[in-house]
Design a protein around this motif. Structure first.
Motif, PDB file in Angstrom:
ATOM      1  N   UNK A  75      11.065  -0.197  -1.122  1.00 51.49           N
ATOM      2  CA  UNK A  75      10.777  -1.558  -1.536  1.00 51.49           C
ATOM      3  C   UNK A  75      10.682  -1.612  -3.043  1.00 51.49           C
ATOM      4  N   UNK A  76      10.047  -2.664  -3.539  1.00 51.83           N
ATOM      5  CA  UNK A  76       9.862  -2.778  -4.976  1.00 51.83           C
ATOM      6  C   UNK A  76       8.484  -3.352  -5.250  1.00 51.83           C
ATOM      7  N   UNK A  77       7.652  -2.560  -5.883  1.00 48.98           N
ATOM      8  CA  UNK A  77       6.320  -3.014  -6.278  1.00 48.98           C
ATOM      9  C   UNK A  77       6.356  -3.310  -7.775  1.00 48.98           C
ATOM     10  N   UNK A  78       6.041  -4.551  -8.116  1.00 53.56           N
ATOM     11  CA  UNK A  78       6.127  -4.969  -9.507  1.00 53.56           C
ATOM     12  C   UNK A  78       5.189  -6.148  -9.716  1.00 53.56           C
ATOM     13  N   UNK A  79       4.275  -6.002 -10.653  1.00 55.40           N
ATOM     14  CA  UNK A  79       3.363  -7.094 -10.985  1.00 55.40           C
ATOM     15  C   UNK A  79       3.115  -7.086 -12.483  1.00 55.40           C
ATOM     16  N   UNK A  80       3.543  -8.113 -13.146  1.00 52.67           N
ATOM     17  CA  UNK A  80       3.368  -8.217 -14.598  1.00 52.67           C
ATOM     18  C   UNK A  80       1.918  -8.522 -14.937  1.00 52.67           C
ATOM     19  N   UNK A  81       1.370  -7.821 -15.905  1.00 55.39           N
ATOM     20  CA  UNK A  81       0.044  -8.130 -16.434  1.00 55.39           C
ATOM     21  C   UNK A  81       0.128  -8.118 -17.961  1.00 55.39           C
ATOM     22  N   UNK A  82      -0.638  -8.963 -18.636  1.00 54.10           N
ATOM     23  CA  UNK A  82      -0.612  -8.967 -20.102  1.00 54.10           C
ATOM     24  C   UNK A  82      -1.188  -7.676 -20.667  1.00 54.10           C
ATOM     25  N   UNK A  83      -0.858  -7.401 -21.913  1.00 53.89           N
ATOM     26  CA  UNK A  83      -1.267  -6.143 -22.541  1.00 53.89           C
ATOM     27  C   UNK A  83      -2.782  -5.993 -22.587  1.00 53.89           C
ATOM     28  N   UNK A  84      -3.498  -7.100 -22.753  1.00 51.31           N
ATOM     29  CA  UNK A  84      -4.956  -6.997 -22.821  1.00 51.31           C
ATOM     30  C   UNK A  84      -5.597  -6.741 -21.460  1.00 51.31           C
ATOM     31  N   UNK A  85      -4.781  -6.730 -20.403  1.00 52.51           N
ATOM     32  CA  UNK A  85      -5.270  -6.358 -19.063  1.00 52.51           C
ATOM     33  C   UNK A  85      -4.846  -4.950 -18.675  1.00 52.51           C
ATOM     34  N   UNK A  86      -4.342  -4.202 -19.641  1.00 45.81           N
ATOM     35  CA  UNK A  86      -3.940  -2.805 -19.443  1.00 45.81           C
ATOM     36  C   UNK A  86      -4.851  -1.916 -20.284  1.00 45.81           C
ATOM     37  N   UNK A  87      -5.331  -0.852 -19.702  1.00 45.70           N
ATOM     38  CA  UNK A  87      -6.199   0.072 -20.443  1.00 45.70           C
ATOM     39  C   UNK A  87      -5.520   0.542 -21.727  1.00 45.70           C
ATOM     40  N   UNK A  88      -6.224   0.495 -22.868  1.00 44.34           N
ATOM     41  CA  UNK A  88      -5.646   1.007 -24.120  1.00 44.34           C
ATOM     42  C   UNK A  88      -5.237   2.472 -24.021  1.00 44.34           C
ATOM     43  N   UNK A  89      -5.866   3.207 -23.092  1.00 42.80           N
ATOM     44  CA  UNK A  89      -5.495   4.612 -22.893  1.00 42.80           C
ATOM     45  C   UNK A  89      -4.023   4.724 -22.493  1.00 42.80           C
ATOM     46  N   UNK A  90      -3.548   3.772 -21.680  1.00 45.29           N
ATOM     47  CA  UNK A  90      -2.170   3.840 -21.207  1.00 45.29           C
ATOM     48  C   UNK A  90      -1.195   3.603 -22.350  1.00 45.29           C
ATOM     49  N   UNK A  91      -1.474   2.590 -23.160  1.00 40.12           N
ATOM     50  CA  UNK A  91      -0.601   2.308 -24.292  1.00 40.12           C
ATOM     51  C   UNK A  91      -0.520   3.514 -25.222  1.00 40.12           C
ATOM     52  N   UNK A  92      -1.670   4.122 -25.506  1.00 46.16           N
ATOM     53  CA  UNK A  92      -1.689   5.275 -26.403  1.00 46.16           C
ATOM     54  C   UNK A  92      -0.987   6.467 -25.765  1.00 46.16           C
TER      55      UNK A  92
END
Length: 234
Positions: free
Chosen positions: A56-73
């Protein structure tokens, strides 16, 4: 003469359209979350043709401020440590990859996060010169028309973290049973560790290579410092 003039006019119009259409799309996608990417569509159609009913395909867009800064780094540390300083291309890494490939015959990727966004959003898989040329063209426009925050936000939302699992929010729910905003430093490093080949490396059952890469990413995150992406993520 009239026929040639008409043909030239049609060719000119077609070229202008080909040049402007990606720009218009990028301006729209600067503010509107993409419903899917070309890569997602390609993988989904391939799964249907191969009759893989479980894909299947699991995909859900969330804004950057709803993503842990740890992930971005973690993603920047793993994939593109010069992300904030380049304009879409890391020419030093490209040169090193070409030199290493000339030595052993195996050419390694040196794609920046911006290049991966351009490729995954609009293009197909492959190594043809045409595709690479289009990727370079789109990369330039992504850097011109989007701020770094939007580029990173899009990458974190469309990157594949497992078979049919796209984006950090879907990956956080599937692998850790939590929201993307709740991911820890270690969980973020594990997600980033599988990015080179999520079809081969798996977050739920990390190999020795993935665990070692995860630890290396955590060290790189520490070296970069938590403030590294603050002006982008906040």
């Amino acid at each position: 003469m009239g026929i040639h003039r008409t043909l030239r006019r049609k060719i000119s119009i077609a070229l202008v359209f080909l040049l402007l259409f990606p720009c218009v799309m990028l301006l729209v996608l600067r503010v509107v979350p993409p419903p899917f990417s070309a890569f997602m569509a390609e993988r989904y159609i391939a799964g249907m043709l191969e009759e893989k009913k479980g894909r299947g395909m699991r995909y859900q867009w969330v804004p950057l401020d709803s993503i842990s800064p740890h992930v971005a780094l973690a993603v920047v540390a793993a994939e593109d440590q010069k992300f904030l300083r380049h304009w879409g291309f890391d020419f030093q890494s490209i040169r090193l990859a070409l030199e290493e490939g000339a030595d052993d015959g195996q050419y390694r990727g040196a794609s920046t996060i911006t290049q991966q966004v351009a490729k995954n959003l609009f293009l197909w898989n492959g190594r043809s010169l045409i595709r690479k040329g289009l990727e370079a063209f789109l990369t330039v426009w992504v850097e011109v028309l989007w701020p770094k925050k939007r580029i990173l936000e899009t990458y974190l939302n469309i990157a594949e973290f497992g078979e049919g699992i796209y984006g950090v929010q879907a990956a956080a729910k599937v692998f850790f049973k939590k929201q993307a905003s709740q991911l820890s430093r270690r969980e973020a490093s594990l997600l980033a560790a599988v990015l080179p080949n999520p079809a081969k490396y798996r977050v739920p059952a990390p190999t020795t290579y993935v665990l070692k890469r995860s630890l290396w990413i955590q060290r790189q995150m520490k070296n970069l410092g938590d403030a590294y992406l603050r002006n982008v993520t906040q």
